[in-house]
Scaffold this motif. Structure first.
Motif: not given
Length: 106
Positions: A16, A19, A21-24, A28, A30-32, A34-35
């Motif tokens: 997490w 993750g 970092k990838y949620t912006e 976003r 899907w990244p959110s 999974w995080t």
């Protein structure tokens, strides 16, 4: 078994943390997703481990595993800087985790 559960919880903490970092900023989906799922699993497993491990051991180890893993993945996935001070600091965290494990009665 509590120690295995605790380490797995720490690995989900790494998931997490990276993750995020990838949620912006959770903009976003899907990244959110999974995080947040990793957050829930990580805390759930930490709670299970704390049934038998003392909080003063379990929580710092959980944070330490997460910190070490996050630094390593930050370096390998995100191109974060590698230097002697940073690596030495990670080594100190690992030594702290080992010390808590060795001093644990569980």
């Amino acid at each position: 078994m509590a120690w295995v559960t605790l380490v797995i919880a720490g690995l989900f903490e790494v998931g997490w943390a990276i993750g995020l970092k990838y949620t912006e900023g959770f903009s976003r989906f899907w990244p959110s997703f999974w995080t947040v799922l990793s957050m829930i699993i990580s805390l759930w497993l930490l709670g299970i481990a704390m049934r038998t491990l003392p909080v003063g051991t379990a929580y710092p180890v959980w944070v330490g595993v997460g910190a070490v893993g996050t630094v390593i993945l930050g370096i390998t996935l995100l191109g974060e800087p590698v230097n002697t001070v940073r690596l030495f600091s990670v080594l100190l965290i690992i030594i702290g985790i080992a010390g808590l494990k060795m001093s644990s009665v569980s």
